[in-house]
Design a protein around this motif. Sequence first.
Motif, PDB file in Angstrom:
ATOM      1  N   GLN A  73      38.985  26.630  34.432  1.00  0.00           N
ATOM      2  CA  GLN A  73      37.601  26.611  34.897  1.00  0.00           C
ATOM      3  C   GLN A  73      36.753  27.195  33.783  1.00  0.00           C
ATOM      4  O   GLN A  73      37.057  28.275  33.263  1.00  0.00           O
ATOM      5  N   GLU A  74      35.699  26.505  33.441  1.00  0.00           N
ATOM      6  CA  GLU A  74      34.834  26.964  32.363  1.00  0.00           C
ATOM      7  C   GLU A  74      34.321  28.375  32.653  1.00  0.00           C
ATOM      8  O   GLU A  74      33.868  28.674  33.760  1.00  0.00           O
ATOM      9  N   GLY A  75      34.459  29.255  31.660  1.00  0.00           N
ATOM     10  CA  GLY A  75      33.976  30.622  31.781  1.00  0.00           C
ATOM     11  C   GLY A  75      34.930  31.575  32.481  1.00  0.00           C
ATOM     12  O   GLY A  75      34.639  32.761  32.605  1.00  0.00           O
ATOM     13  N   GLU A  76      36.089  31.080  32.928  1.00  0.00           N
ATOM     14  CA  GLU A  76      37.049  31.945  33.633  1.00  0.00           C
ATOM     15  C   GLU A  76      38.340  32.054  32.818  1.00  0.00           C
ATOM     16  O   GLU A  76      38.985  31.044  32.545  1.00  0.00           O
ATOM     17  N   ASP A  77      38.691  33.274  32.421  1.00  0.00           N
ATOM     18  CA  ASP A  77      39.948  33.461  31.690  1.00  0.00           C
ATOM     19  C   ASP A  77      40.948  34.324  32.449  1.00  0.00           C
ATOM     20  O   ASP A  77      41.979  34.707  31.922  1.00  0.00           O
ATOM     21  N   TYR A  78      40.639  34.628  33.705  1.00  0.00           N
ATOM     22  CA  TYR A  78      41.550  35.346  34.596  1.00  0.00           C
ATOM     23  C   TYR A  78      41.970  36.715  34.050  1.00  0.00           C
ATOM     24  O   TYR A  78      43.084  37.161  34.263  1.00  0.00           O
ATOM     25  N   GLY A  79      41.065  37.360  33.317  1.00  0.00           N
ATOM     26  CA  GLY A  79      41.330  38.694  32.798  1.00  0.00           C
ATOM     27  C   GLY A  79      42.079  38.728  31.485  1.00  0.00           C
ATOM     28  O   GLY A  79      42.396  39.803  30.970  1.00  0.00           O
ATOM     29  N   TYR A  80      42.347  37.573  30.912  1.00  0.00           N
ATOM     30  CA  TYR A  80      43.142  37.493  29.689  1.00  0.00           C
ATOM     31  C   TYR A  80      42.482  38.210  28.518  1.00  0.00           C
ATOM     32  O   TYR A  80      43.158  38.945  27.782  1.00  0.00           O
ATOM     33  N   SER A  81      41.189  38.038  28.315  1.00  0.00           N
ATOM     34  CA  SER A  81      40.496  38.689  27.191  1.00  0.00           C
ATOM     35  C   SER A  81      40.589  40.209  27.294  1.00  0.00           C
ATOM     36  O   SER A  81      40.875  40.891  26.300  1.00  0.00           O
ATOM     37  N   ASP A  82      40.351  40.732  28.491  1.00  0.00           N
ATOM     38  CA  ASP A  82      40.461  42.179  28.686  1.00  0.00           C
ATOM     39  C   ASP A  82      41.887  42.652  28.433  1.00  0.00           C
ATOM     40  O   ASP A  82      42.114  43.687  27.806  1.00  0.00           O
ATOM     41  N   PHE A  83      42.858  41.892  28.929  1.00  0.00           N
ATOM     42  CA  PHE A  83      44.256  42.242  28.699  1.00  0.00           C
ATOM     43  C   PHE A  83      44.559  42.272  27.206  1.00  0.00           C
ATOM     44  O   PHE A  83      45.220  43.190  26.713  1.00  0.00           O
ATOM     45  N   MET A  84      44.102  41.274  26.477  1.00  0.00           N
ATOM     46  CA  MET A  84      44.383  41.196  25.036  1.00  0.00           C
ATOM     47  C   MET A  84      43.808  42.387  24.275  1.00  0.00           C
ATOM     48  O   MET A  84      44.356  42.775  23.248  1.00  0.00           O
ATOM     49  N   GLU A  85      42.743  42.981  24.785  1.00  0.00           N
ATOM     50  CA  GLU A  85      42.180  44.179  24.151  1.00  0.00           C
ATOM     51  C   GLU A  85      43.121  45.383  24.285  1.00  0.00           C
ATOM     52  O   GLU A  85      43.036  46.326  23.509  1.00  0.00           O
ATOM     53  N   SER A  86      44.033  45.330  25.258  1.00  0.00           N
ATOM     54  CA  SER A  86      44.928  46.467  25.520  1.00  0.00           C
ATOM     55  C   SER A  86      46.247  46.389  24.754  1.00  0.00           C
ATOM     56  O   SER A  86      47.075  47.280  24.855  1.00  0.00           O
ATOM     57  N   ILE A  87      46.447  45.319  23.991  1.00  0.00           N
ATOM     58  CA  ILE A  87      47.721  45.133  23.288  1.00  0.00           C
ATOM     59  C   ILE A  87      47.495  44.989  21.784  1.00  0.00           C
ATOM     60  O   ILE A  87      46.400  44.649  21.339  1.00  0.00           O
TER      61      ILE A  87
END
Length: 180
Positions: free
Chosen positions: A34-48
């Motif tokens: 869905q356009e504009g929805e990454d299911y929290g992936y970007s935030d998760f990637m900031e933690s690794i």
Amino acid sequence: MKSSRNVILYIAMSLDGYIATPDEDLSFLSIVQQEGEDYGYSDFMESIDTVILGRKTYDWVMKHVDVFPHAGQETYVITRTPRASIDKTCFYTGNLKALVSRLKNVKGKNIFIDGGAQVVNALLSYDLIDAFYISVIPVLLGKGIKLFQTGYPELRLKLMGAHSFEKGLVQLHYVRDGRV
């Protein structure tokens, strides 16, 4: 001494537990795009800052993109076939348990397990996964590559959250009791 780095599985599977079809196709994941929805992936990637994945997963990704999406992170592709490193991507042929144990004792952010099933189940058998983010895709595949196989010890988990999204994806967040 508890490590400050956690080993986190962040993965998607069908409702019946498959991460790919029998021919290793992942296209079923697109039903929740869905356009504009990454299911929290970007935030998760900031933690690794470190990624571990299997060679089959790596090969599938590289068939579908021009640039490896984890090129900026320290990455270990678990393989039996030696290959030269590419920038921060190491094709690792050594002992997986030793690698993860070493990484957990080095200062840094969390360690992302990006698949596949062989790597996930080996880490489960070594009791090395601290947290799970499992996105359940609203489809029954009926057959394919199971995320959870057999042979690992019983693991007690604590539910930290469950979130449903408009396209039917449900994301579950579990941690190992006393770890995270």
